[in-house]
Design a protein around this motif. Sequence first.
Motif, PDB file in Angstrom:
ATOM      1  N   ALA A  22       0.532  -1.858   0.245  1.00 31.15           N
ATOM      2  CA  ALA A  22       0.008  -0.124  -0.099  1.00 31.15           C
ATOM      3  C   ALA A  22       0.868   1.452  -0.139  1.00 31.15           C
ATOM      4  CB  ALA A  22      -0.621  -0.249   1.097  1.00 31.15           C
ATOM      5  N   ALA A  23       2.160   1.448   1.344  1.00 34.57           N
ATOM      6  CA  ALA A  23       2.962   2.505   1.028  1.00 34.57           C
ATOM      7  C   ALA A  23       3.824   2.500  -0.664  1.00 34.57           C
ATOM      8  CB  ALA A  23       4.436   1.770   2.129  1.00 34.57           C
ATOM      9  N   ASN A  24       3.879   1.624  -1.762  1.00 33.57           N
ATOM     10  CA  ASN A  24       4.336   1.423  -2.137  1.00 33.57           C
ATOM     11  C   ASN A  24       3.527   0.788  -3.472  1.00 33.57           C
ATOM     12  OD1 ASN A  24       7.386   1.948  -2.147  1.00 33.57           O
ATOM     13  ND2 ASN A  24       6.407   0.290  -0.310  1.00 33.57           N
ATOM     14  N   PRO A  25       2.519   1.896  -3.947  1.00 33.75           N
ATOM     15  CA  PRO A  25       1.533   1.292  -5.026  1.00 33.75           C
ATOM     16  C   PRO A  25       1.838   1.609  -6.497  1.00 33.75           C
ATOM     17  CG  PRO A  25       1.320   3.240  -4.443  1.00 33.75           C
ATOM     18  CD  PRO A  25       2.320   3.034  -3.356  1.00 33.75           C
ATOM     19  N   GLN A  26       2.908   1.718  -6.688  1.00 31.38           N
ATOM     20  CA  GLN A  26       3.866   1.994  -8.075  1.00 31.38           C
ATOM     21  C   GLN A  26       5.159   0.342  -7.779  1.00 31.38           C
ATOM     22  OE1 GLN A  26       4.479   3.670  -5.400  1.00 31.38           O
ATOM     23  NE2 GLN A  26       7.041   3.086  -5.315  1.00 31.38           N
ATOM     24  N   ALA A  27       5.083  -0.050  -7.303  1.00 32.55           N
ATOM     25  CA  ALA A  27       5.959  -1.195  -7.428  1.00 32.55           C
ATOM     26  C   ALA A  27       5.509  -2.542  -8.094  1.00 32.55           C
ATOM     27  CB  ALA A  27       6.716  -1.283  -5.991  1.00 32.55           C
ATOM     28  N   ARG A  28       6.286  -3.421  -8.743  1.00 33.26           N
ATOM     29  CA  ARG A  28       6.075  -4.330  -9.576  1.00 33.26           C
ATOM     30  C   ARG A  28       5.777  -5.725  -8.424  1.00 33.26           C
ATOM     31  NH1 ARG A  28       8.179  -5.320 -15.422  1.00 33.26           N
ATOM     32  NH2 ARG A  28       6.858  -6.948 -15.305  1.00 33.26           N
ATOM     33  N   VAL A  29       5.014  -6.241  -7.942  1.00 32.59           N
ATOM     34  CA  VAL A  29       5.301  -7.230  -7.426  1.00 32.59           C
ATOM     35  C   VAL A  29       5.304  -8.490  -7.844  1.00 32.59           C
ATOM     36  CG1 VAL A  29       4.158  -8.280  -4.977  1.00 32.59           C
ATOM     37  CG2 VAL A  29       3.609  -6.065  -5.422  1.00 32.59           C
ATOM     38  N   LEU A  30       6.767  -8.950  -7.756  1.00 28.71           N
ATOM     39  CA  LEU A  30       7.752 -10.210  -8.508  1.00 28.71           C
ATOM     40  C   LEU A  30       7.593 -11.654  -7.975  1.00 28.71           C
ATOM     41  CD1 LEU A  30       9.829  -8.320 -10.727  1.00 28.71           C
ATOM     42  CD2 LEU A  30       7.775  -9.300 -11.508  1.00 28.71           C
ATOM     43  N   VAL A  31       6.513 -12.225  -8.092  1.00 23.92           N
ATOM     44  CA  VAL A  31       6.758 -13.694  -6.773  1.00 23.92           C
ATOM     45  C   VAL A  31       6.698 -15.199  -7.914  1.00 23.92           C
ATOM     46  CG1 VAL A  31       5.420 -12.054  -5.001  1.00 23.92           C
ATOM     47  CG2 VAL A  31       4.319 -14.034  -6.615  1.00 23.92           C
ATOM     48  N   GLU A  32       6.923 -16.038  -6.653  1.00 18.56           N
ATOM     49  CA  GLU A  32       7.152 -16.895  -7.290  1.00 18.56           C
ATOM     50  C   GLU A  32       5.605 -17.690  -7.323  1.00 18.56           C
ATOM     51  OE1 GLU A  32       6.359 -21.315  -6.505  1.00 18.56           O
ATOM     52  OE2 GLU A  32       6.188 -19.642  -4.980  1.00 18.56           O
ATOM     53  N   PRO A  33       5.255 -18.580  -8.366  1.00 18.80           N
ATOM     54  CA  PRO A  33       3.774 -18.380  -8.372  1.00 18.80           C
ATOM     55  C   PRO A  33       2.930 -19.425  -6.945  1.00 18.80           C
ATOM     56  CG  PRO A  33       5.206 -19.927 -10.549  1.00 18.80           C
ATOM     57  CD  PRO A  33       5.921 -19.063  -9.434  1.00 18.80           C
ATOM     58  N   GLN A  34       3.668 -20.167  -6.816  1.00 18.39           N
ATOM     59  CA  GLN A  34       2.528 -20.714  -5.559  1.00 18.39           C
ATOM     60  C   GLN A  34       2.669 -19.837  -4.662  1.00 18.39           C
ATOM     61  OE1 GLN A  34       4.731 -24.063  -3.410  1.00 18.39           O
ATOM     62  NE2 GLN A  34       4.421 -25.334  -5.493  1.00 18.39           N
ATOM     63  N   THR A  35       3.283 -18.327  -4.109  1.00 14.09           N
ATOM     64  CA  THR A  35       3.217 -17.722  -3.085  1.00 14.09           C
ATOM     65  C   THR A  35       2.170 -16.775  -3.743  1.00 14.09           C
ATOM     66  OG1 THR A  35       5.631 -18.086  -2.882  1.00 14.09           O
ATOM     67  CG2 THR A  35       4.832 -15.754  -2.155  1.00 14.09           C
ATOM     68  N   ALA A  36       2.730 -16.659  -4.996  1.00 13.18           N
ATOM     69  CA  ALA A  36       1.128 -15.633  -5.642  1.00 13.18           C
ATOM     70  C   ALA A  36      -0.528 -16.416  -5.704  1.00 13.18           C
ATOM     71  CB  ALA A  36       1.348 -15.484  -7.850  1.00 13.18           C
ATOM     72  N   GLU A  37      -0.621 -17.094  -5.590  1.00 13.41           N
ATOM     73  CA  GLU A  37      -1.702 -18.134  -5.260  1.00 13.41           C
ATOM     74  C   GLU A  37      -2.180 -17.890  -3.636  1.00 13.41           C
ATOM     75  OE1 GLU A  37      -3.796 -19.051  -7.008  1.00 13.41           O
ATOM     76  OE2 GLU A  37      -2.137 -19.266  -8.745  1.00 13.41           O
ATOM     77  N   VAL A  38      -0.807 -18.065  -2.776  1.00 11.61           N
ATOM     78  CA  VAL A  38      -1.099 -17.709  -1.326  1.00 11.61           C
ATOM     79  C   VAL A  38      -1.662 -16.010  -1.218  1.00 11.61           C
ATOM     80  CG1 VAL A  38       0.096 -17.882   1.368  1.00 11.61           C
ATOM     81  CG2 VAL A  38       0.836 -19.371  -0.850  1.00 11.61           C
ATOM     82  N   LEU A  39      -1.195 -15.635  -1.975  1.00 10.98           N
ATOM     83  CA  LEU A  39      -1.718 -13.809  -1.125  1.00 10.98           C
ATOM     84  C   LEU A  39      -2.815 -13.722  -1.953  1.00 10.98           C
ATOM     85  CD1 LEU A  39       1.738 -12.571  -2.548  1.00 10.98           C
ATOM     86  CD2 LEU A  39       0.706 -12.104  -0.261  1.00 10.98           C
ATOM     87  N   THR A  40      -2.607 -14.424  -2.810  1.00 10.02           N
ATOM     88  CA  THR A  40      -4.467 -14.145  -3.524  1.00 10.02           C
ATOM     89  C   THR A  40      -5.322 -14.618  -3.120  1.00 10.02           C
ATOM     90  OG1 THR A  40      -3.458 -14.384  -6.265  1.00 10.02           O
ATOM     91  CG2 THR A  40      -5.821 -14.685  -5.762  1.00 10.02           C
ATOM     92  N   GLY A  41      -5.435 -15.863  -2.241  1.00 14.99           N
ATOM     93  CA  GLY A  41      -6.181 -16.474  -1.570  1.00 14.99           C
ATOM     94  C   GLY A  41      -6.121 -15.624   0.107  1.00 14.99           C
ATOM     95  N   ALA A  42      -5.491 -15.359  -0.128  1.00 14.29           N
ATOM     96  CA  ALA A  42      -5.535 -13.992   1.208  1.00 14.29           C
ATOM     97  C   ALA A  42      -5.899 -12.399   1.264  1.00 14.29           C
ATOM     98  CB  ALA A  42      -3.903 -13.978   2.329  1.00 14.29           C
ATOM     99  N   GLY A  43      -6.486 -12.566   0.275  1.00 17.55           N
ATOM    100  CA  GLY A  43      -6.775 -11.427  -0.133  1.00 17.55           C
ATOM    101  C   GLY A  43      -5.881  -9.722  -0.645  1.00 17.55           C
TER     102      GLY A  43
END
Length: 219
Positions: A59-80
């Motif tokens: 939220a403090a860095n809205p311009q930042a690209r968030v580059l993540v390992e694919p399973q991590t992306a699923e975890v973050l998506t599941g947590a909203g």
Amino acid sequence: MELTHLGHAALLVEVADQRVLIDPGNLSDIEDLRDLTAVVVTHQHKDHCDPDRVPALLAANPQARVLVEPQTAEVLTGAGHGGQTERMATGETVDLGGLTLTPVGELHAVIHPYVPRVGNMGVVLRAEGSPTLFHPGDSLDGEPGEVDLLGVPVNAPWGKVAETIEFVRRVAPSRGVLPIHDGLLNDTGRGMYLGHVKDFGGEGGVEVLDLRGAGPTSL
């Protein structure tokens, strides 16, 4: 290249007008970071991706690209918290201005047979005229190619110093190693690990570039 060790596995890399944060975990000091170009997460474990603090960081860095390992992306998506995420793919280079980031590897190191292995992608950062850096996350089997600086996990539940030394010898960074993943150690134990890496990480030893507590450091 300017590097700041923010505790445990977290590194802030400033190069080619980019500010890249790697592995904002729960043992790291990631508050008050602003103007990030990218946030990179090698895998989902909380000491590399703190689910309680990452949302405020993004939220403090809205311009930042968030580059993540694919399973991590699923975890973050599941947590909203997956709205900003981009899934990395091994060998597919990401361009960040004058900086390129290349994911390396697939799986976390074996902790023990009763803990399932999760995905892990180390990252190689390259910018013209600057050192090449490899941050392996939690795996020692990645093949980054020729690098100048190597982030070396000093201690972990999955770690064994003999394997760490062989990792350093195999990758053979030209300028030295950066101790990371050290948040579980007291000063005495940490010094013991660093001594082993320094003395045996190459024929005649290897330079250990210890950034803990040093603040932003130009390399």
